[in-house]
Design an enzyme around this catalytic site. Structure first.
Site, mmCIF file in Angstrom:
data_model
loop_
_atom_site.group_PDB
_atom_site.id
_atom_site.type_symbol
_atom_site.label_atom_id
_atom_site.label_comp_id
_atom_site.label_asym_id
_atom_site.label_seq_id
_atom_site.Cartn_x
_atom_site.Cartn_y
_atom_site.Cartn_z
ATOM 1 N N HIS A 13 0.883 -1.207 -0.139
ATOM 2 C CA HIS A 13 -0.033 -0.048 -0.034
ATOM 3 C C HIS A 13 0.928 1.424 0.045
ATOM 4 O O HIS A 13 1.646 1.376 0.870
ATOM 5 C CB HIS A 13 -0.937 -0.074 1.444
ATOM 6 C CG HIS A 13 -1.886 1.188 1.389
ATOM 7 N ND1 HIS A 13 -3.015 1.267 1.815
ATOM 8 C CD2 HIS A 13 -1.653 2.482 1.233
ATOM 9 C CE1 HIS A 13 -3.706 2.095 1.707
ATOM 10 N NE2 HIS A 13 -2.707 3.252 1.309
ATOM 11 N N HIS A 15 1.616 5.394 -1.786
ATOM 12 C CA HIS A 15 1.024 6.411 -2.611
ATOM 13 C C HIS A 15 2.312 6.973 -3.320
ATOM 14 O O HIS A 15 3.190 7.451 -2.624
ATOM 15 C CB HIS A 15 0.219 7.733 -1.981
ATOM 16 C CG HIS A 15 -0.907 7.146 -1.263
ATOM 17 N ND1 HIS A 15 -2.130 7.182 -1.586
ATOM 18 C CD2 HIS A 15 -1.018 6.582 -0.154
ATOM 19 C CE1 HIS A 15 -2.766 6.776 -0.832
ATOM 20 N NE2 HIS A 15 -2.196 6.255 0.082
ATOM 21 N N LYS A 100 -9.528 -0.527 -5.488
ATOM 22 C CA LYS A 100 -9.549 0.229 -4.073
ATOM 23 C C LYS A 100 -10.924 0.995 -3.925
ATOM 24 O O LYS A 100 -11.343 1.807 -4.632
ATOM 25 C CB LYS A 100 -8.596 1.316 -4.189
ATOM 26 C CG LYS A 100 -8.290 2.247 -2.793
ATOM 27 C CD LYS A 100 -7.755 1.196 -1.698
ATOM 28 C CE LYS A 100 -7.740 1.947 -0.617
ATOM 29 N NZ LYS A 100 -6.532 2.971 -0.234
ATOM 30 N N HIS A 137 -10.323 1.475 2.269
ATOM 31 C CA HIS A 137 -10.165 2.706 3.150
ATOM 32 C C HIS A 137 -11.230 2.382 4.214
ATOM 33 O O HIS A 137 -12.498 2.923 3.761
ATOM 34 C CB HIS A 137 -9.905 3.842 2.634
ATOM 35 C CG HIS A 137 -9.860 5.026 3.677
ATOM 36 N ND1 HIS A 137 -8.550 5.528 3.875
ATOM 37 C CD2 HIS A 137 -10.627 5.508 4.454
ATOM 38 C CE1 HIS A 137 -8.525 6.516 4.938
ATOM 39 N NE2 HIS A 137 -9.885 6.324 5.424
ATOM 40 N N HIS A 175 -4.274 -0.221 5.991
ATOM 41 C CA HIS A 175 -3.728 0.857 7.132
ATOM 42 C C HIS A 175 -4.677 0.631 8.425
ATOM 43 O O HIS A 175 -5.245 1.655 8.646
ATOM 44 C CB HIS A 175 -3.518 2.098 6.628
ATOM 45 C CG HIS A 175 -4.666 2.672 6.016
ATOM 46 N ND1 HIS A 175 -5.854 2.791 6.274
ATOM 47 C CD2 HIS A 175 -4.585 3.561 4.807
ATOM 48 C CE1 HIS A 175 -6.756 3.585 5.456
ATOM 49 N NE2 HIS A 175 -5.811 4.002 4.475
ATOM 50 N N ASP A 248 1.570 2.933 3.510
ATOM 51 C CA ASP A 248 0.795 4.050 3.273
ATOM 52 C C ASP A 248 1.792 5.166 3.279
ATOM 53 O O ASP A 248 1.238 6.193 3.814
ATOM 54 C CB ASP A 248 -0.289 3.970 4.489
ATOM 55 C CG ASP A 248 -1.289 5.194 3.866
ATOM 56 O OD1 ASP A 248 -1.674 5.220 2.770
ATOM 57 O OD2 ASP A 248 -1.991 5.664 5.048
HETATM 58 N N1 LIG Z 1 -3.379 7.902 4.576
HETATM 59 C C1 LIG Z 1 -3.442 9.388 4.453
HETATM 60 O O1 LIG Z 1 -3.385 10.179 5.522
HETATM 61 N N2 LIG Z 1 -3.411 9.779 3.227
HETATM 62 C C2 LIG Z 1 -3.301 9.248 2.011
HETATM 63 C C3 LIG Z 1 -4.796 8.464 1.596
HETATM 64 C C4 LIG Z 1 -5.033 7.419 2.351
HETATM 65 O O2 LIG Z 1 -4.307 6.417 2.502
HETATM 66 O O3 LIG Z 1 -6.151 7.282 3.124
HETATM 67 C C5 LIG Z 1 -2.917 10.348 1.009
HETATM 68 O O4 LIG Z 1 -3.201 9.955 -0.438
HETATM 69 O O5 LIG Z 1 -2.291 11.259 1.391
HETATM 70 ZN ZN LIG Z 2 -2.984 5.073 1.624
HETATM 71 ZN ZN LIG Z 3 -6.678 5.346 2.986
#
Ligand SMILES: NC(=O)N[C@@H](CC(=O)O)C(=O)O
Ligand SMILES: [Zn+2]
Ligand SMILES: [Zn+2]
Length: 346
Positions: A13, A15, A100, A137, A175, A248
């Site tokens: 997971h 970003h 997702k 999520h 997460h 995450d």
């Molecule tokens: N985890 C977070 O606080 N932020 C994530 C989005 C997510 O995973 O919910 C993001 O894309 O910034």
């Molecule tokens: Zn995330």
């Molecule tokens: Zn998330």
């Protein structure tokens, strides 16, 4: 133990973002991660196989010239309008590995997410049929519900019914942040799993709020009380195959974090395995790190474990206070401090 060698880990997971940021996130991931489940919450979100393929190509481009590369495993972003055909195309593609679910408004770039979960049931039916995992999520967005209760209530109201009704659908609760989530996943039917971040293992809401608000610790789902942190640590280090590594890691610029309305997300891709190692060491559980970081995730996704290894060595690993990000900067977790472990890259 002053060094530990494990199968190469994967991040289930993450970003990576897009544009200028991509080069930086990919360089951090490529240091030692084997594969990564890449989140689709771009603007606009990655809602089609064609968009996932184009994003994957941008990620591969961003890794050009790096000493090593990781393999991006792409995901689709579910919306109220996702079609059954798109799900079937995703299942047939080599590119998309999961779908997702963001409840609309739950987190960063989730405005295009799902409003009425029940109306997506026909899509979940198709995902079950083609065996494409649902990544969740798991927070309700009902304004009446306290932010600290949003995960537990999501499980009760939405996740438990989905897991019961679609009894062959593979589901990852992403997460996780509560003992409620640990309890649900540990006791669920086969095919239900959870990712756990390094920051939810290392921090609790006191770290976020006592002695001044720490915007760089703000993420969603928000950090919970210590008892929940302890439940997450127990789950991650337990050798239970339902729990595996998903950082995450979610970069936001320093300016957007240190703001009167700061963005949610913690950046850990610069040192994720080193951070997890601290948690496992504190529990005398370093031998279980390989299960959590390198073996449980591939087993869930039906992929082979990586066949090479990485080595963590004890020693100071300084983390820069901030990183350049084009014109802007990014504050990594533990920026300005030293970590106790370092991955020795070959
Ligand atoms: N985890 C977070 O606080 N932020 C994530 C989005 C997510 O995973 O919910 C993001 O894309 O910034
Ligand atoms: Zn995330
Ligand atoms: Zn998330």
């Amino acid at each position: 133990m002053d060094s530990i060698t494990l199968r190469r880990p994967d991040d289930w997971h993450v970003h990576l973002r897009d544009g200028d940021m991509l080069r930086h996130t990919c360089a951090d991931m490529a240091r030692y991660m084997g594969r990564a489940i890449v989140m689709p919450n771009l603007t606009p979100p990655v809602t089609t196989v064609a968009a996932a393929e184009a994003y994957r190509a941008r990620i591969v481009d961003a890794m050009a010239g790096l000493p090593r590369q990781f393999e991006p495993l792409m995901t689709l972003y579910l919306t109220d309008n996702t079609s059954a055909d798109e799900i079937r195309r995703a299942a047939e593609s080599d590119c998309v590995h999961a779908v997702k679910l963001y409840p609309a408004g739950a987190t960063t770039n989730s405005a295009a997410g799902v409003n009425a979960l029940e109306s997506l049931y026909p899509i979940l039916e198709v995902m079950q049929e083609v065996d494409l995992p649902l990544l969740v999520h798991g927070e309700v967005t009902d304004p009446e519900i306290d932010i600290f209760d949003r995960e537990a209530i999501f499980i009760e109201r939405h996740l438990a019914p989905i897991v019961a009704r679609f009894d062959a659908l593979r589901v990852v609760l992403e997460h996780i942040t509560t003992g409620d989530a640990v309890h649900f996943v540990a006791g669920a039917r086969a095919g239900v799993a959870a990712t756990i971040t390094a920051h939810h293992l290392l921090l609790n809401r006191n770290d976020l709020l006592v002695g001044g608000v720490k915007p760089h610790y703000y993420c969603l789902p928000v950090l919970k009380r210590q008892r929940h942190q302890e439940a997450l640590i127990a789950a991650a280090t337990s050798a239970d195959p339902r729990f595996f590594l998903g950082t995450d890691s979610a970069p936001h610029t320093r300016g957007s974090k240190e703001s009167s309305c700061g963005c949610a997300g913690v950046y850990t891709a610069h040192a994720s395995l080193e951070l997890y190692a601290e948690v496992f060491e504190a529990q005398n559980a370093l031998p279980a790190l390989e299960l959590f970081a390198s073996l449980h995730g591939p087993a869930f996704y039906g992929l082979p474990a990586n066949d090479d290894t990485v080595t963590l060595e004890r020693g100071d690993m300084p983390v820069p206070e901030e990183r350049a990000l084009g014109e802007e900067t990014l504050v990594p977790l533990r920026g300005g401090e030293s970590l106790r472990w370092r991955v020795v890259t070959s």
